[in-house]
Design a protein around this motif. Structure first.
Motif, PDB file in Angstrom:
ATOM      1  N   GLY A  11      -1.637  44.953  53.754  1.00 49.39           N
ATOM      2  CA  GLY A  11      -0.914  44.230  52.713  1.00 49.39           C
ATOM      3  C   GLY A  11      -1.453  42.859  52.362  1.00 49.39           C
ATOM      4  N   LYS A  12      -2.778  42.749  52.117  1.00 48.53           N
ATOM      5  CA  LYS A  12      -3.355  41.451  51.758  1.00 48.53           C
ATOM      6  C   LYS A  12      -2.863  40.974  50.399  1.00 48.53           C
ATOM      7  CE  LYS A  12      -7.681  42.710  52.266  1.00 48.53           C
ATOM      8  NZ  LYS A  12      -7.564  44.071  52.833  1.00 48.53           N
ATOM      9  N   THR A  13      -2.677  41.894  49.447  1.00 47.99           N
ATOM     10  CA  THR A  13      -2.249  41.480  48.112  1.00 47.99           C
ATOM     11  C   THR A  13      -0.855  40.861  48.152  1.00 47.99           C
ATOM     12  OG1 THR A  13      -3.554  43.303  47.192  1.00 47.99           O
ATOM     13  CG2 THR A  13      -1.968  42.258  45.732  1.00 47.99           C
ATOM     14  N   VAL A  14       0.020  41.376  48.999  1.00 49.02           N
ATOM     15  CA  VAL A  14       1.353  40.791  49.155  1.00 49.02           C
ATOM     16  C   VAL A  14       1.241  39.371  49.694  1.00 49.02           C
ATOM     17  CG1 VAL A  14       3.508  40.959  50.451  1.00 49.02           C
ATOM     18  CG2 VAL A  14       2.531  42.999  49.408  1.00 49.02           C
ATOM     19  N   VAL A  15       0.334  39.139  50.635  1.00 53.37           N
ATOM     20  CA  VAL A  15       0.142  37.797  51.178  1.00 53.37           C
ATOM     21  C   VAL A  15      -0.326  36.842  50.081  1.00 53.37           C
ATOM     22  CG1 VAL A  15      -1.218  36.407  52.790  1.00 53.37           C
ATOM     23  CG2 VAL A  15      -0.280  38.611  53.515  1.00 53.37           C
ATOM     24  N   MET A  16      -1.224  37.305  49.208  1.00 51.51           N
ATOM     25  CA  MET A  16      -1.661  36.448  48.097  1.00 51.51           C
ATOM     26  C   MET A  16      -0.485  36.110  47.187  1.00 51.51           C
ATOM     27  SD  MET A  16      -5.480  37.744  47.028  1.00 51.51           S
ATOM     28  CE  MET A  16      -5.337  39.500  47.231  1.00 51.51           C
ATOM     29  N   ALA A  17       0.388  37.077  46.933  1.00 47.70           N
ATOM     30  CA  ALA A  17       1.570  36.808  46.095  1.00 47.70           C
ATOM     31  C   ALA A  17       2.478  35.789  46.770  1.00 47.70           C
ATOM     32  CB  ALA A  17       2.321  38.110  45.834  1.00 47.70           C
ATOM     33  N   MET A  18       2.629  35.857  48.079  1.00 49.96           N
ATOM     34  CA  MET A  18       3.453  34.893  48.805  1.00 49.96           C
ATOM     35  C   MET A  18       2.858  33.493  48.721  1.00 49.96           C
ATOM     36  SD  MET A  18       4.060  37.399  52.077  1.00 49.96           S
ATOM     37  CE  MET A  18       5.152  36.395  53.071  1.00 49.96           C
ATOM     38  N   LEU A  19       1.519  33.394  48.835  1.00 51.67           N
ATOM     39  CA  LEU A  19       0.866  32.097  48.731  1.00 51.67           C
ATOM     40  C   LEU A  19       1.076  31.479  47.352  1.00 51.67           C
ATOM     41  CD1 LEU A  19      -2.489  32.829  50.590  1.00 51.67           C
ATOM     42  CD2 LEU A  19      -0.847  31.042  51.191  1.00 51.67           C
ATOM     43  N   ILE A  20       0.941  32.297  46.323  1.00 52.91           N
ATOM     44  CA  ILE A  20       1.140  31.801  44.963  1.00 52.91           C
ATOM     45  C   ILE A  20       2.591  31.355  44.769  1.00 52.91           C
ATOM     46  CG2 ILE A  20       1.189  32.518  42.536  1.00 52.91           C
ATOM     47  CD1 ILE A  20      -1.257  34.309  43.199  1.00 52.91           C
ATOM     48  N   ALA A  21       3.547  32.156  45.255  1.00 51.00           N
ATOM     49  CA  ALA A  21       4.960  31.793  45.131  1.00 51.00           C
ATOM     50  C   ALA A  21       5.252  30.484  45.864  1.00 51.00           C
ATOM     51  CB  ALA A  21       5.831  32.923  45.679  1.00 51.00           C
ATOM     52  N   TRP A  22       4.705  30.334  47.074  1.00 53.38           N
ATOM     53  CA  TRP A  22       4.893  29.092  47.841  1.00 53.38           C
ATOM     54  C   TRP A  22       4.366  27.869  47.088  1.00 53.38           C
ATOM     55  CZ3 TRP A  22       0.290  26.787  49.966  1.00 53.38           C
ATOM     56  CH2 TRP A  22       0.526  25.612  50.689  1.00 53.38           C
ATOM     57  N   ALA A  23       3.146  27.989  46.537  1.00 51.96           N
ATOM     58  CA  ALA A  23       2.544  26.844  45.849  1.00 51.96           C
ATOM     59  C   ALA A  23       3.267  26.533  44.544  1.00 51.96           C
ATOM     60  CB  ALA A  23       1.065  27.114  45.594  1.00 51.96           C
ATOM     61  N   PHE A  24       3.505  27.566  43.726  1.00 51.05           N
ATOM     62  CA  PHE A  24       4.067  27.335  42.397  1.00 51.05           C
ATOM     63  C   PHE A  24       5.522  26.861  42.457  1.00 51.05           C
ATOM     64  CE2 PHE A  24       1.037  30.327  39.864  1.00 51.05           C
ATOM     65  CZ  PHE A  24      -0.044  29.587  40.317  1.00 51.05           C
ATOM     66  N   CYS A  25       6.306  27.450  43.346  1.00 53.00           N
ATOM     67  CA  CYS A  25       7.720  27.046  43.428  1.00 53.00           C
ATOM     68  C   CYS A  25       7.849  25.598  43.911  1.00 53.00           C
ATOM     69  CB  CYS A  25       8.496  27.985  44.346  1.00 53.00           C
ATOM     70  SG  CYS A  25       8.726  29.644  43.658  1.00 53.00           S
ATOM     71  N   ASN A  26       7.031  25.221  44.897  1.00 52.18           N
ATOM     72  CA  ASN A  26       7.069  23.837  45.366  1.00 52.18           C
ATOM     73  C   ASN A  26       6.587  22.869  44.293  1.00 52.18           C
ATOM     74  OD1 ASN A  26       7.811  23.219  48.338  1.00 52.18           O
ATOM     75  ND2 ASN A  26       6.679  25.150  48.486  1.00 52.18           N
TER      76      ASN A  26
END
Length: 1013
Positions: A176-191
């Motif tokens: 599930g590497k693609t899910v991890v990339m989505a989590m990273l993007i969500a973490w950065a953008f939401c903050n």
């Protein structure tokens, strides 16, 4: 059937590969004792480590010593321990949004729970970037020093360029590497959306990948994309979706970083256009678009093992290795230099990239990179590799051969390529290609393994279809990984039944040749006739039966077997406008990209034939069988290839244990083992032993033996009458001790030394060729052998027209079939194997060749005799020309024109020479005599050199072979020798000859005395 017990060997498979809950930190792992191979279940998590290969030159030794071992990933283990303690503190020091996201992702009540490895990867990046990189420290004393974080940079070779911050996450294929990339993007953008001034969190993400297929799939990372992962996997609470949507994501492949021509305008190139070299700013504006105004960026590198800075090679590579290294180096250079240019775009020495996160299942340097092959990227910060994924049930379990019916310590199909290449005859090799085997030889030696594995595929297909009766199901997939394109093409034709046939153009178009059934000889002749002036020859695709399984056969409207043309696929995957959008390349890419997906072009693909490993982006989850027909020199390559078959089909846990259920992929020919390699001195000391001078003596001219130098045979039929003494033919013996009829597989785990053992308490699973037997009849095999023999006989009819051959085919088939059936019934030793084993290509070839030597014109029926064709330049050989020196032992002679007999074995040859001295008029050892008998074995021409030529009486001679153990090649030699004797005796110009095989030198005298003059 009794199976010989395999010897105890290192690495015993385990009965329960899956130990851990995939949603929690691993609590146990399997540990192997390196001395006994015994597997022990150990509590706690396996330390992060990697396999390495070192190269050392011993003093006074020119060759390199290659040694492999393992070492811990010190930084990864330290960071892992710190993150675990930080997790228990409820992520102390993070922003409220980060904490809420981490709680949201970790909630065990989620409809789609996230794997622990995904949570640990995102936690690690957040800990390093949001805590340590910002200067904050946790309350506990960290094992990983915050100052050491400065070392996680990729330093360009030019001093004016800024270093590139990189953090590497190792995650097994299918985890599930693609899910991890989505989590990273969500973490950065939401903050960043909540705190626009907080530059710790980038507001734009550049996602880089190797090819177009992955680029298309990674569009799910764009928040505005219809099928985005944030909605599908419930990545962010609904209240934070507006914050997420403020950021921008650009997905690109490395090809976009290639420098553009100074003369390019759009997609066209014009000589009058001269823009000059792109500046870094122009490069960034062009490649990034609207992201340019949102720098610094977060870069996510997918399949990041292709993104590194190559170093000069310390050793010279040749052949395929050199070509692969060149291609990898070009890709890596363009990728990393593109990131450098973006990073050095902004003014005031400010980096354009905040940080890179590299995701890969194998974040190690490749062969040809200039680094030690298999060594990890130095910026690796987290590790959840293949072994961990297997123990947590996240991926399929590779199931490897551990024993077979040959009883050998290492099963033949475990290291298939080695078992093929270790036994090559000179005629089996291609000239000028480092002694590589011919494609037809590779297929012949792999056919049994391929049929056996295909039988397992068929069983799996039946299970899938039985689970959903009355519905069309997506079939499982068998992957065949070949050494080179020539081998891949042959395997594709054999498996699919598809081939390209050249036909001649006529005045009205292309000559009509039927696809179904054998062509008539008139049609064949028409196809061979030259085309009228001005018309070029053309090809058409013809479809026949699969040599492996009917289910794999292609037709004009159905593509069940797919061959991946690497060059064609690379064109489509590059998305390079300068190469055009080739329709065939794009069609191939679409099929490859959708294998196993319902209602897509690749849904019904059942077998994939490729060279090397499949391209990145392959995400089919219905692979059940893989066979490797190539060399695998490193554990890294094994993992990359097998990784293409590890994605699970189902993630439903067992309600009783909470663990995911076991899924398997059967793997032949890809040895999951780490084998130490040792070098050897290239310069051996000169041999100073005294040499024996073996020569013909002029004073013994009366003992000269002369013989015809036969190159071929004249075979002609007037009335199509043949004869064959089946009872006198050499027997055929099946080889279950060499070619297993069943293989026993067990699930395997871990990086290991040695090969797998059948010891331990894990249950065996037998794999055999019952599916092939069930779909094949012995009579059909006999018919096919007879047809091939008739074709060979017709081709031997010199100077005859097509009408003769056509008439011969029909008249010759019945007697040939009768001979074949008699031979199969009386001269084949099946050794307990199923009779249909004789249909394997190696046995079919041997039978056709053997009958080719045994069938002769029927002289009693009025046919002309079989005659020899002599060498045009030296039709007659003689013992008078022998003259050479040797270090081998010799013994003196009295009845030979040659003064000494060279002893290949000190007992057999010396004993035979003694018997000859006592029995015959004259003899000569066939050493430097240049006496040979042409024969064919397994489709390759050979020269047979018997041991002795003997003169029994005036004009009465014998060829003598001293033989102990006999194999099938020896029997082919003997059959050819009898054909030589028959043709030379029919010629009647150089006396009468016999062929004698002596299996006991002490009885040679009696055998010779009993030979009629």
């Amino acid at each position: 059937m009794t199976v010989a017990a395999p010897q105890p060997l290192p690495i015993q498979p385990v009965s329960t590969p899956i130990l851990c809950n995939p949603y929690a930190e691993p609590t146990a792992h399997w540990q192997y004792d390196r001395e006994t191979g015994e597997a022990t279940q150990e509590p706690g998590r396996r330390p992060a480590r990697y396999w390495y290969k070192t190269k050392e030159t011993a003093k006074g030794q020119l060759a390199l010593e290659l040694q492999e071992g393992q070492d811990d990933l010190v930084n990864v283990n330290a960071i892992r321990a710190d993150v675990a303690r930080w997790r228990k503190s409820q992520w102390e020091g993070v922003t409220p949004i980060t904490r809420e996201l981490l709680q949201f992702w970790s909630n065990p009540q989620r409809d789609r729970r996230l794997f622990f490895c995904q949570l640990e990867a995102i936690e690690t990046i957040i800990y390093l970037r949001e805590i340590l990189a910002s200067g904050r420290l946790p309350r506990f004393k960290p094992a990983f020093s915050p100052q050491a974080l400065r070392n996680f940079v990729d330093v360009p070779g030019h001093p004016d360029l800024l270093p590139l911050p990189r953090l590497g996450c190792k995650m097994a294929t299918g985890s599930g590497k693609t899910v991890v990339m989505a989590m990273l993007i969500a973490w950065a953008f939401c903050n960043r959306g909540r705190n626009p001034a907080d530059e710790r969190f980038p507001e734009a993400a550049l996602v880089c990948c190797p090819n177009l297929t992955i680029k298309e799939r990674l569009q799910v990372l764009r928040p505005e994309y219809l099928g985005n992962y944030y909605s599908e996997f419930d990545m962010v609470p609904v209240k934070y979706r507006p914050l997420l949507n403020r950021g921008r994501v650009l997905v690109t492949n490395w090809h976009a970083f290639a420098p553009k021509s100074e003369h390019a305008e759009g997609d066209q190139t014009h000589a009058v256009v001269d823009k000059g070299e792109e500046t870094n700013e122009a490069f960034a504006r062009d490649r990034l678009g609207e992201l340019f105004d949102r720098m610094p960026l977060m870069v996510l590198n997918d399949e990041a093992h292709h993104c590194y800075r190559p170093k000069p090679l310390e050793e010279r590579l040749t052949g395929d290795e050199a070509q692969n290294a060149k291609q990898e180096t070009q890709e890596a250079t363009i990728w990393i230099e593109g990131l450098d240019r973006i990073n050095n775009t902004l003014a005031n020495h400010k980096p354009g990239i905040a940080f890179c996160v590299d995701l890969s299942a194998t974040p190690f340097y490749l062969a040809g990179s200039g680094y030690v092959e298999g060594s990890p990227f130095p910026w690796l910060v987290s590790d959840f590799g293949l072994v961990d994924a297997i123990e947590s049930g996240i991926v399929k379990i590779p199931r490897l051969p551990v024993s077979d019916t040959t009883g050998r310590p290492e099963p033949r199909y475990f290291r298939l390529w080695k078992s093929i290449t270790d036994n090559l005859q000179p005629g089996d090799k291609l000239p000028g290609r480092q002694g590589k085997p011919k494609p037809e030889v590779v297929y012949r030696e792999s056919q049994a393994a391929l049929r056996q594995l295909a039988g397992q595929w068929k069983q799996r297909f039946a299970q899938i279809a039985g689970a959903t009766p009355g519905q069309d199901v997506t079939p499982p997939v068998l992957i065949v990984v070949c050494d080179n394109t020539d081998i891949a093409e042959l395997f594709y034709r054999k498996i699919s039944g598809e081939a390209q046939e050249e036909v001649a153009a006529t005045a009205s178009g292309v000559a009509d040749v039927e696809n179904d059934g054998p062509k008539t000889d008139e049609a064949s002749d028409a196809a061979r006739r030259p085309a009228p002036a001005g018309l070029a020859a053309k090809t058409k695709t013809v479809y026949g039966e699969s040599d492996i399984l009917p289910e794999f056969a292609n037709t004009a409207t159905r593509r069940r077997t797919l061959r991946i043309d690497s060059k064609l696929l690379a064109i489509a995957e590059s998305e390079d406008p300068s190469k055009g959008r080739d329709a065939a390349a794009e069609e191939l890419r679409r099929v490859v990209a959708t294998v196993g997906k319902q209602n897509q072009p690749g849904e019904q693909v059942r077998c994939v034939v490729s060279v090397a490993m499949l391209t990145e982006g392959w995400d089919a989850n219905n692979v059940t069988n893989i066979i490797g027909i190539r060399a695998f020199g490193s554990q890294l390559l094994c993992e990359q290839v097998v990784g293409r078959g590890l994605r699970r089909m189902d993630y439903t846990p067992d309600p009783a244990t909470g663990l995911l259920t076991e899924e398997y992929v059967d793997v032949y020919g890809i040895p999951f083992s780490v084998v130490p390699f040792k070098g050897r001195p290239i310069n051996a000391p000169a041999d100073d032993r005294p040499k024996n001078h073996v020569q013909s003596l002029p004073e013994r001219a009366h003992l000269e033996i002369r013989f015809p130098v036969v190159e071929a045979y004249a075979f002609a039929l007037n009335r199509n009458l043949i004869k064959c003494d089946v009872a006198a033919m050499e027997p055929l013996e099946l080889e279950p001790d060499h070619e297993p009829t069943a293989t026993f597989v067990l699930p395997t785990m871990g990086y290991q030394e040695g090969h797998l053992s059948a010891a331990g308490d894990a249950p065996f699973r037998e794999q055999n060729r019952q599916a092939y037997y069930a779909g094949t009849h012995l009579q059909a095999i006999e018919f096919q052998i007879a047809r091939m023999i008739v074709s060979r006989l017709c081709a031997a009819a010199n100077g005859r027209g097509a009408a003769f051959r056509l008439q011969s085919r029909y008249q010759l088939f019945p007697p040939v079939l009768a001979y074949v059936q008699k031979y199969v019934g009386t001269r084949v030793n099946f050794r307990g194997c199923h009779p249909c084993e004789i249909g394997m290509e190696k046995y079919v070839q041997r039978l056709v060749e053997r009958f080719g030597d045994a069938i002769e014109p029927n002289l009693q029926g009025g046919e002309p005799p079989l005659l020899p064709i002599l060498n045009a330049y030296q039709p007659v050989g003689s013992s008078a020309g022998v003259d050479f020196k040797t270090i081998r032992p010799c013994c003196a002679t009295r009845k030979s024109q040659v003064n000494q007999v060279v002893l290949d074995t000190t007992t057999w040859e010396s004993s035979a020479a003694f018997q000859l001295e006592c029995t015959v008029q004259a003899y000569v050892k066939n050493d430097h005599l240049e006496f040979s008998i042409p024969y064919e074995f397994q489709g390759t021409r050979h020269a047979y050199l018997p041991d002795f030529l003997v003169k029994l009486a005036e004009d009465h001679f014998a060829i003598v072979e001293i033989k102990g153990y006999e194999d099938e090649q020896n029997r082919a030699k003997h059959e050819a020798a009898r054909r030589w004797v028959s043709a030379v005796n029919n010629w009647k110009q150089m006396g009468r000859w016999h062929f004698i095989v002596c299996r006991d030198p002490q009885a040679l005298g009696r055998q010779l005395s009993a030979t009629e003059p």
